[in-house]
Structure formats: C-alpha cells, structure tokens
Design an enzyme around this catalytic site. Structure first.
Site: not given
Ligand code: KIV
Length: 293
Positions: A58, A96, A125, A127, A194
């Site tokens: 993000s 991420d 993390k 997706e 989410e």
């Molecule tokens: O990139 C991000 O901020 C996220 C949100 C779910 C917090 O993946």
C-alpha cells in the site's frame, strides 16, 4: 532536526515473535497490526505498542502516488523495509511481497521473500489462495514464515473489476473458506482477510487453528490491521467504510505547518531561542570589521 534513533520508551519489552502472536490468539487477546513505510512511521507505530508492523505494498498508493499497488517493485519494497528495519521495532516486522515478486515461480519467491528476511523482516505476506499453495509451501520449506491474504486482494484489482467486497455469494464464500484452510495446511502462520462479510470472517476464524487478521472483515477475527495513514487521518478525502479515523492528521499537520509559515512571513521565526550566539571575542572582531575601501 532530531537525530535521536533510540525508542523513547526506556522499559525494555520483549520483541514480538510468531509464537508470541500464536500465544496472544490462543489467549483470545486481539493481535494489533498496522503499516509503516519509513523510520518515522515505524517509530510511531512501535511506540504505540502494536504487535505487527507491515511494510505494505500500500506504500504505492499511500506514499508514492500510484493509483493501485501494481507498479510497486521489489526495489521499492526493499528501500522502505530497510528504512523501517533501521528503527529496530519491537513489533514483528513483516514485508509485503509486491505484484510479480512471487508469481513467476518459487525460486523468485524464495529469493525475494528471503531478501526481506535478510533485511530484518521476520515474516512475509502474499495474496491469493489455491494458486499460491506451491509458493507458500516452498517459502515455509525455506524457513520463511508466511501470512496469507484472502478476500479483497488489491493485486487482483483488475480481475475483481475494482475494490469490491468479496465472498458475498455462497460459492465465493465457500472458496474463501477452502482457500483459508488450504493456506493453513500449506504452512501459513496466519491468514489476513480483507473486505469480506463479518459472518464469513467469523466462520473462517472458527475453522482455522492459526490466527486471522481482519481489515474490513468485521469484529470476529483474531486481530485487526489498518493502514497507519488511515488511522491518523493523513489521507485527505473520504475513507472506506471499514476505516476508523482517530485523528484529523492532515488538518492538524497542515495547520501546524501553516502557523510556521505565518511566523516566517511575520519574521517571528526564528527567535533568539532557535538561533546560535557568537562568543564575545568573535562578536567584537565582527563589530570592528569595515568593508575594504
Ligand atoms: O499493503 C497493505 O497495507 C495491506 C493491508 C491489508 C494492510 O496489505
């Protein structure tokens, strides 16, 4: 300008670990997670006592001016992750994985995710559900802790046809439930949900033994995450329904800057307290100086 690097809080607190997150969830204590993209926001988040700091992709929309997260690269993510890691947060630091950093095969995924760990992250993390299982398994095999991310997955914005709540129809809800179980089975230590209905998030949370983290997923998850800039109201304009603003940060900071500008224009800044003084001997020498004729 402040050059302080040390956290303001002098009481040492144990760093947050993945077993520590598991223990919180087992005790029914909600896990608190937010984002940070640089040393300033990381210190702020850490001093507030959050459990997890996510260097989210993000950063693309929030800080870099992109319309979505798709243009965010590993180079950008590493740059921001390194800045956050230098603040040495007590919170568990998570990187991420951005678009295309894990879609091109397990080798790329391991190299990119492993690079996050070499830069100070303790987890990553990514997706997606069933399609990501080989990558999740390979990362876990490489000792890289993984949080899954299901529901409204911003890297699939085009496939979803926009940022829409996911899992509202029976088959879509069941697919998210199946995906969550499959991610857990593949070794994810947690699953982020989410933009899904609260009842679906509750069902997933009850079905899993690993903690769930919700954003726009109602109150039944094991923990919650919000983007720091949303919590602090730093992004002007209306927020999504799931955001709660705790500060009009944009207005408050804008007004402080405007007051400084007024002081400069009125020659009220800097004052004696913000200025350096000359020792008497140097001042006499300067007073005695005359321009050459
Ligand atoms: O990139 C991000 O901020 C996220 C949100 C779910 C917090 O993946």
């Amino acid at each position: 300008m402040s050059h302080q690097n040390a956290p303001q809080d002098s009481a040492p607190r144990a760093p947050v670990t993945i077993p520590g997150l598991r223990a919180l969830a087992a005790e029914g204590r909600p896990i608190v997670m937010t984002t940070a993209y640089d040393a300033v926001t990381a210190r702020l988040a850490d001093a507030s006592g959050v459990d997890v700091i996510l260097v989210g992709d993000s950063v693309g929309n929030v800080c870099l001016g992109f319309d979505n997260t798709l243009p965010v690269t590993m180079a950008m993510m590493n740059h921001h992750l390194e800045a956050v890691a230098r603040s040495r947060p007590r919170a568990l630091l998570m990187g991420d994985l951005p678009f295309l950093s894990y879609h091109t095969g397990v080798d790329d995924a391991i190299r990119n995710a492993g690079g996050f760990l070499q830069r100070g992250a303790a987890a990553v993390k990514l997706e997606g559900g069933a399609r990501r299982l080989p990558v999740v398994r390979a990362l876990v095999e490489a000792e890289i802790p993984v949080m899954g991310h299901l529901g409204l997955t911003p890297q699939s914005v085009h496939a979803m046809g926009g940022y829409k709540v996911q899992g509202r129809e029976a088959d879509a809800a069941l697919r998210i439930l199946d995906d969550a179980l499959a991610l857990q089975e593949a070794g994810c230590f947690s699953v982020l949900l989410e933009g899904v209905p609260a009842d679906l998030a509750r069902k997933v949370t009850e079905a899993l033994s690993v903690p769930t983290i919700g954003i726009g997923a109602g109150p039944h998850c094991s923990g919650q995450v919000l983007v720091l800039h949303d919590i602090l109201g730093l992004v002007p304009g209306p927020s999504p329904k799931f955001v709660r603003r705790y500060l009009d940060g944009f207005g408050t900071l804008r007004d402080a800057l405007a007051r400084w500008g007024e002081d400069v224009r009125a020659r009220a800044f800097p004052g004696p307290e913000e200025s350096y003084t000359l020792p008497e001997s140097a001042r006499s020498a300067l007073d005695a100086w005359r321009p050459p004729t």
